[in-house]
Design a protein around this motif. Sequence first.
Motif, short mmCIF file in Angstrom:
data_model
loop_
_atom_site.label_atom_id
_atom_site.label_comp_id
_atom_site.label_asym_id
_atom_site.label_seq_id
_atom_site.Cartn_x
_atom_site.Cartn_y
_atom_site.Cartn_z
N LEU A 189 7.43 4.29 9.25
CA LEU A 189 6.26 3.59 8.73
C LEU A 189 5.20 3.56 9.82
O LEU A 189 5.38 2.91 10.84
CB LEU A 189 6.65 2.17 8.29
N VAL A 190 4.13 4.30 9.62
CA VAL A 190 3.04 4.37 10.59
C VAL A 190 2.25 3.07 10.49
O VAL A 190 1.83 2.67 9.40
CB VAL A 190 2.11 5.57 10.31
N ALA A 191 2.05 2.40 11.61
CA ALA A 191 1.32 1.13 11.64
C ALA A 191 0.07 1.32 12.49
O ALA A 191 0.13 1.32 13.71
CB ALA A 191 2.20 0.03 12.21
N ALA A 192 -1.06 1.48 11.82
CA ALA A 192 -2.31 1.70 12.54
C ALA A 192 -3.43 1.00 11.77
O ALA A 192 -3.34 0.83 10.56
CB ALA A 192 -2.59 3.20 12.66
N PRO A 193 -4.47 0.58 12.45
CA PRO A 193 -4.61 0.56 13.89
C PRO A 193 -3.80 -0.59 14.50
O PRO A 193 -3.58 -1.61 13.84
CB PRO A 193 -6.10 0.33 14.10
N HIS A 194 -3.36 -0.42 15.73
CA HIS A 194 -2.59 -1.45 16.44
C HIS A 194 -3.47 -1.97 17.56
O HIS A 194 -3.61 -1.34 18.59
CB HIS A 194 -1.31 -0.86 16.98
N THR A 195 -4.09 -3.13 17.33
CA THR A 195 -5.06 -3.64 18.29
C THR A 195 -4.82 -5.07 18.73
O THR A 195 -5.55 -5.59 19.57
CB THR A 195 -6.47 -3.55 17.69
N THR A 196 -3.83 -5.74 18.16
CA THR A 196 -3.61 -7.14 18.48
C THR A 196 -2.13 -7.51 18.32
O THR A 196 -1.41 -6.84 17.58
CB THR A 196 -4.48 -8.04 17.55
N ASN A 197 -1.72 -8.57 18.99
CA ASN A 197 -0.35 -9.06 18.84
C ASN A 197 -0.07 -9.56 17.43
O ASN A 197 1.08 -9.69 17.02
CB ASN A 197 -0.06 -10.17 19.85
N TRP A 198 -1.11 -9.88 16.66
CA TRP A 198 -0.94 -10.36 15.29
C TRP A 198 -0.40 -9.27 14.38
O TRP A 198 0.08 -9.55 13.27
CB TRP A 198 -2.26 -10.90 14.74
N ARG A 203 22.62 8.10 11.60
CA ARG A 203 23.73 7.15 11.44
C ARG A 203 23.50 6.16 10.30
O ARG A 203 24.43 5.51 9.85
CB ARG A 203 23.90 6.34 12.73
N SER A 204 22.27 6.01 9.86
CA SER A 204 21.92 4.96 8.91
C SER A 204 21.82 5.49 7.49
O SER A 204 21.32 6.58 7.25
CB SER A 204 20.58 4.34 9.29
N GLU A 205 22.27 4.67 6.56
CA GLU A 205 22.08 4.99 5.14
C GLU A 205 20.64 4.68 4.74
O GLU A 205 20.04 5.38 3.94
CB GLU A 205 23.05 4.16 4.30
N ARG A 206 20.10 3.62 5.33
CA ARG A 206 18.71 3.21 5.07
C ARG A 206 18.11 2.75 6.40
O ARG A 206 18.74 2.00 7.14
CB ARG A 206 18.65 2.04 4.08
N LEU A 207 16.88 3.20 6.67
CA LEU A 207 16.20 2.77 7.90
C LEU A 207 14.70 2.95 7.71
O LEU A 207 14.24 4.04 7.36
CB LEU A 207 16.68 3.58 9.11
N ILE A 208 13.98 1.87 7.93
CA ILE A 208 12.52 1.90 7.95
C ILE A 208 12.13 1.53 9.38
O ILE A 208 12.34 0.41 9.82
CB ILE A 208 11.90 0.90 6.96
N LEU A 209 11.58 2.50 10.10
CA LEU A 209 11.19 2.31 11.50
C LEU A 209 9.68 2.28 11.58
O LEU A 209 9.01 3.26 11.26
CB LEU A 209 11.75 3.44 12.37
N VAL A 210 9.12 1.13 11.99
CA VAL A 210 7.68 0.97 12.13
C VAL A 210 7.28 1.41 13.54
O VAL A 210 7.86 0.95 14.52
CB VAL A 210 7.27 -0.51 11.92
N ILE A 211 6.29 2.28 13.60
CA ILE A 211 5.79 2.75 14.90
C ILE A 211 4.26 2.72 14.89
O ILE A 211 3.63 3.23 13.96
CB ILE A 211 6.27 4.17 15.23
N ALA A 212 3.68 2.14 15.93
CA ALA A 212 2.23 2.17 16.12
C ALA A 212 1.90 3.41 16.94
O ALA A 212 2.31 3.52 18.09
CB ALA A 212 1.77 0.91 16.86
N PRO A 213 1.19 4.37 16.36
CA PRO A 213 0.95 5.63 17.06
C PRO A 213 0.06 5.49 18.30
O PRO A 213 0.11 6.35 19.17
CB PRO A 213 0.29 6.52 16.02
N GLU A 214 -0.71 4.41 18.39
CA GLU A 214 -1.50 4.22 19.60
C GLU A 214 -0.60 3.95 20.80
O GLU A 214 -0.99 4.18 21.93
CB GLU A 214 -2.49 3.05 19.45
N GLY A 215 0.59 3.41 20.56
CA GLY A 215 1.54 3.13 21.63
C GLY A 215 1.25 1.85 22.38
O GLY A 215 2.08 1.37 23.13
N THR A 216 0.09 1.27 22.17
CA THR A 216 -0.29 0.04 22.85
C THR A 216 -1.40 -0.62 22.03
O THR A 216 -2.01 0.02 21.17
CB THR A 216 -0.78 0.32 24.28
N ARG A 217 -1.65 -1.89 22.32
CA ARG A 217 -2.76 -2.57 21.66
C ARG A 217 -4.07 -2.09 22.29
O ARG A 217 -4.13 -1.70 23.43
CB ARG A 217 -2.64 -4.09 21.82
N GLY A 218 -5.11 -2.14 21.52
CA GLY A 218 -6.42 -1.78 22.04
C GLY A 218 -6.81 -0.36 21.69
O GLY A 218 -6.07 0.40 21.10
#
Length: 193
Positions: free
Chosen positions: A46-55, A114-129
């Motif tokens: 699951l792509v999570a963008a934009p990633h700019t805040t701890n919220w 290894r998983s039957e089901r897995l949703i992995l959230v990743i912010a492609p920016e790699g950091t906030r800002g």
Amino acid sequence: MPEEETPPRRRPSRTVRLFRPLGRLWLRATGFGVEGQMPDIAKFVLVAAPHTTNWDLPYTLAAGLHYGVRVHWMGKESIFKWPFGGMMRRLGGIAVDRTRSNNSVEQMAAAFARSERLILVIAPEGTRGSVAQWRSGFYHIAHAAKVPLVLGFIDYERRRVGIGGVFHPTGDYEVDLPRIQAFYRRIAPPTAA
């Protein structure tokens, strides 16, 4: 690329059922609505963008609860230490040691295998800002694991969280990245972090 057979959608886990009303209440209380449908796919990044805040993390977790799914996310190892480490793991966290050069792509591809089901959230920016370019790990993890990317978003201007669609990586990052990023041009980050 043929899709793997998807196991039948399971009833949300007890934890998700317990906290689902809280996630929905929190989204409503903060004035956020939900858009799009969670795809009926057993495993994906699951792509999570934009990633700019701890919220972003609380909104992502609340959206997962709204959809009735447990999402997993990678975080720096320091947030998994006492006293909050157990809670972070129960919230779906996977500790990553950023001080060592380890192969996260292979480790996450193995976790998918290894998983039957897995949703992995990743912010492609790699950091906030604001960053000049996205890190490619999210893409390479999905390609190595042979799972699709699902385009998730938090639009702070419109006050919406949701799912924008499914993207199947071809293996050509330079060709695929502009197509993925085109979706996010309409998503507004928060005006103040």
